[in-house]
Design a protein around this motif. Sequence first.
Motif, PDB file in Angstrom:
ATOM      1  N   LEU A  37      54.839 -12.560  52.013  1.00  0.00           N
ATOM      2  CA  LEU A  37      54.900 -13.503  50.906  1.00  0.00           C
ATOM      3  C   LEU A  37      53.508 -13.681  50.313  1.00  0.00           C
ATOM      4  N   GLN A  38      53.434 -13.707  48.997  1.00  0.00           N
ATOM      5  CA  GLN A  38      52.162 -13.910  48.308  1.00  0.00           C
ATOM      6  C   GLN A  38      51.705 -15.353  48.502  1.00  0.00           C
ATOM      7  N   SER A  39      50.427 -15.544  48.831  1.00  0.00           N
ATOM      8  CA  SER A  39      49.899 -16.881  49.062  1.00  0.00           C
ATOM      9  C   SER A  39      48.914 -17.273  47.970  1.00  0.00           C
ATOM     10  N   THR A  40      48.588 -18.555  47.957  1.00  0.00           N
ATOM     11  CA  THR A  40      47.693 -19.084  46.933  1.00  0.00           C
ATOM     12  C   THR A  40      46.254 -18.620  47.096  1.00  0.00           C
ATOM     13  N   ASP A  41      45.917 -17.957  48.190  1.00  0.00           N
ATOM     14  CA  ASP A  41      44.570 -17.388  48.304  1.00  0.00           C
ATOM     15  C   ASP A  41      44.545 -15.919  47.884  1.00  0.00           C
ATOM     16  N   GLY A  42      45.672 -15.427  47.339  1.00  0.00           N
ATOM     17  CA  GLY A  42      45.732 -14.054  46.848  1.00  0.00           C
ATOM     18  C   GLY A  42      46.115 -13.030  47.898  1.00  0.00           C
ATOM     19  N   GLN A  43      46.293 -13.461  49.137  1.00  0.00           N
ATOM     20  CA  GLN A  43      46.657 -12.554  50.217  1.00  0.00           C
ATOM     21  C   GLN A  43      48.161 -12.617  50.467  1.00  0.00           C
ATOM     22  N   GLU A  44      48.675 -11.617  51.174  1.00  0.00           N
ATOM     23  CA  GLU A  44      50.059 -11.655  51.617  1.00  0.00           C
ATOM     24  C   GLU A  44      50.094 -12.210  53.037  1.00  0.00           C
ATOM     25  N   VAL A  45      51.094 -13.026  53.308  1.00  0.00           N
ATOM     26  CA  VAL A  45      51.239 -13.666  54.613  1.00  0.00           C
ATOM     27  C   VAL A  45      52.558 -13.225  55.229  1.00  0.00           C
ATOM     28  N   CYS A  46      52.505 -12.903  56.508  1.00  0.00           N
ATOM     29  CA  CYS A  46      53.704 -12.601  57.285  1.00  0.00           C
ATOM     30  C   CYS A  46      53.880 -13.727  58.309  1.00  0.00           C
ATOM     31  N   LEU A  47      54.832 -14.611  58.063  1.00  0.00           N
ATOM     32  CA  LEU A  47      55.044 -15.777  58.923  1.00  0.00           C
ATOM     33  C   LEU A  47      55.405 -15.378  60.350  1.00  0.00           C
ATOM     34  N   THR A  48      56.105 -14.263  60.516  1.00  0.00           N
ATOM     35  CA  THR A  48      56.487 -13.793  61.845  1.00  0.00           C
ATOM     36  C   THR A  48      55.254 -13.502  62.684  1.00  0.00           C
ATOM     37  N   GLU A  49      54.253 -12.860  62.075  1.00  0.00           N
ATOM     38  CA  GLU A  49      53.024 -12.531  62.801  1.00  0.00           C
ATOM     39  C   GLU A  49      52.244 -13.783  63.176  1.00  0.00           C
ATOM     40  N   ILE A  50      52.103 -14.701  62.229  1.00  0.00           N
ATOM     41  CA  ILE A  50      51.335 -15.922  62.481  1.00  0.00           C
ATOM     42  C   ILE A  50      51.984 -16.739  63.587  1.00  0.00           C
ATOM     43  N   SER A  51      53.308 -16.785  63.598  1.00  0.00           N
ATOM     44  CA  SER A  51      54.015 -17.628  64.571  1.00  0.00           C
ATOM     45  C   SER A  51      54.005 -17.052  65.986  1.00  0.00           C
ATOM     46  N   LEU A 108      56.369 -23.585  50.817  1.00  0.00           N
ATOM     47  CA  LEU A 108      57.037 -22.408  50.264  1.00  0.00           C
ATOM     48  C   LEU A 108      58.016 -22.850  49.187  1.00  0.00           C
ATOM     49  N   SER A 109      57.935 -22.193  48.029  1.00  0.00           N
ATOM     50  CA  SER A 109      58.882 -22.447  46.944  1.00  0.00           C
ATOM     51  C   SER A 109      59.127 -21.148  46.192  1.00  0.00           C
ATOM     52  N   THR A 110      60.032 -21.219  45.226  1.00  0.00           N
ATOM     53  CA  THR A 110      60.311 -20.043  44.392  1.00  0.00           C
ATOM     54  C   THR A 110      59.386 -19.993  43.179  1.00  0.00           C
ATOM     55  N   GLN A 111      58.439 -20.910  43.092  1.00  0.00           N
ATOM     56  CA  GLN A 111      57.488 -20.890  41.982  1.00  0.00           C
ATOM     57  C   GLN A 111      56.555 -19.691  42.110  1.00  0.00           C
ATOM     58  N   THR A 112      55.951 -19.311  40.999  1.00  0.00           N
ATOM     59  CA  THR A 112      54.985 -18.217  41.023  1.00  0.00           C
ATOM     60  C   THR A 112      53.714 -18.656  41.738  1.00  0.00           C
ATOM     61  N   THR A 113      52.958 -17.699  42.207  1.00  0.00           N
ATOM     62  CA  THR A 113      51.685 -17.989  42.857  1.00  0.00           C
ATOM     63  C   THR A 113      50.750 -18.738  41.907  1.00  0.00           C
ATOM     64  N   GLU A 114      50.769 -18.375  40.638  1.00  0.00           N
ATOM     65  CA  GLU A 114      49.895 -19.033  39.662  1.00  0.00           C
ATOM     66  C   GLU A 114      50.231 -20.528  39.556  1.00  0.00           C
ATOM     67  N   SER A 115      51.509 -20.869  39.494  1.00  0.00           N
ATOM     68  CA  SER A 115      51.912 -22.276  39.462  1.00  0.00           C
ATOM     69  C   SER A 115      51.488 -22.991  40.734  1.00  0.00           C
ATOM     70  N   GLN A 116      51.642 -22.318  41.856  1.00  0.00           N
ATOM     71  CA  GLN A 116      51.268 -22.913  43.133  1.00  0.00           C
ATOM     72  C   GLN A 116      49.756 -23.088  43.252  1.00  0.00           C
ATOM     73  N   PHE A 127      45.918 -26.154  52.897  1.00  0.00           N
ATOM     74  CA  PHE A 127      46.737 -25.086  53.465  1.00  0.00           C
ATOM     75  C   PHE A 127      47.290 -24.251  52.314  1.00  0.00           C
ATOM     76  N   LEU A 128      47.864 -23.116  52.654  1.00  0.00           N
ATOM     77  CA  LEU A 128      48.374 -22.189  51.646  1.00  0.00           C
ATOM     78  C   LEU A 128      49.800 -22.533  51.238  1.00  0.00           C
ATOM     79  N   LEU A 129      50.092 -22.284  49.971  1.00  0.00           N
ATOM     80  CA  LEU A 129      51.462 -22.298  49.478  1.00  0.00           C
ATOM     81  C   LEU A 129      51.896 -20.850  49.339  1.00  0.00           C
ATOM     82  N   LEU A 130      53.150 -20.584  49.640  1.00  0.00           N
ATOM     83  CA  LEU A 130      53.698 -19.229  49.599  1.00  0.00           C
ATOM     84  C   LEU A 130      54.758 -19.141  48.519  1.00  0.00           C
ATOM     85  N   SER A 131      54.723 -18.044  47.775  1.00  0.00           N
ATOM     86  CA  SER A 131      55.687 -17.832  46.702  1.00  0.00           C
ATOM     87  C   SER A 131      56.821 -16.929  47.166  1.00  0.00           C
ATOM     88  N   ASP A 132      58.038 -17.428  46.993  1.00  0.00           N
ATOM     89  CA  ASP A 132      59.240 -16.629  47.243  1.00  0.00           C
ATOM     90  C   ASP A 132      59.960 -16.463  45.904  1.00  0.00           C
TER      91      ASP A 132
END
Length: 188
Positions: A37-51, A108-116, A127-132
């Motif tokens: 998932l695209q995050s507000t810091d411009g990186q992609e995040v994998c929640l499975t890995e972090i958890s 996490l929301s369905t909003q774009t990364t730019e909106s977030q 903390f980061l917001l994630l775009s779905d």
Amino acid sequence: MTITHQNLSTLPDNLPQPIDDGATNHLMGLEVPPILLQSTDGQEVCLTEISQSQRTVIYCYPMTGKPGDELPKGWEEIPGARGCTPQSCSFRDSHHELLSLNTVVFGLSTQTTESQQEATQRLHLPFLLLSDSQLVFANTLNLPTFEINGVVFIKRLTIILYQGKIIKVFYPVFPPDKNAHEVITWLS
């Protein structure tokens, strides 16, 4: 109706309360696949890995309003729609305590990364917001959604992951500004 920062940050007294429609009953114990998932810091995040190493809180919310922009028609009447800013601010204000519990937080929301990104800066979220925005996470987990004017929004819920599995679901979340406290109580 034009909204202002002040009334985005507060909840009206007559906020309609969502009901538990059973739409998240299938989530407990579910293994979350590795979705990027695209995050507000411009990186992609994998929640499975972090958890894998720490508990991971994902509070899913419909949409953070922006001062000066109009909310979708009927937004105030949809149970669970209103309250994204107060919910985000409650997680912001509780962030240090959540970190002390070895927990990482994402919105996490369905909003774009730019909106977030705008919301992250305006609300000073640590903390980061994630775009779905493509609904990959929502559809894969079969999360409850609603639609207005052809736009799909995730219903408000909070998931706690650990080692790639969902270990707790808060649904429905009401009132939204008390969600962070509920999560901290459960984690403690």
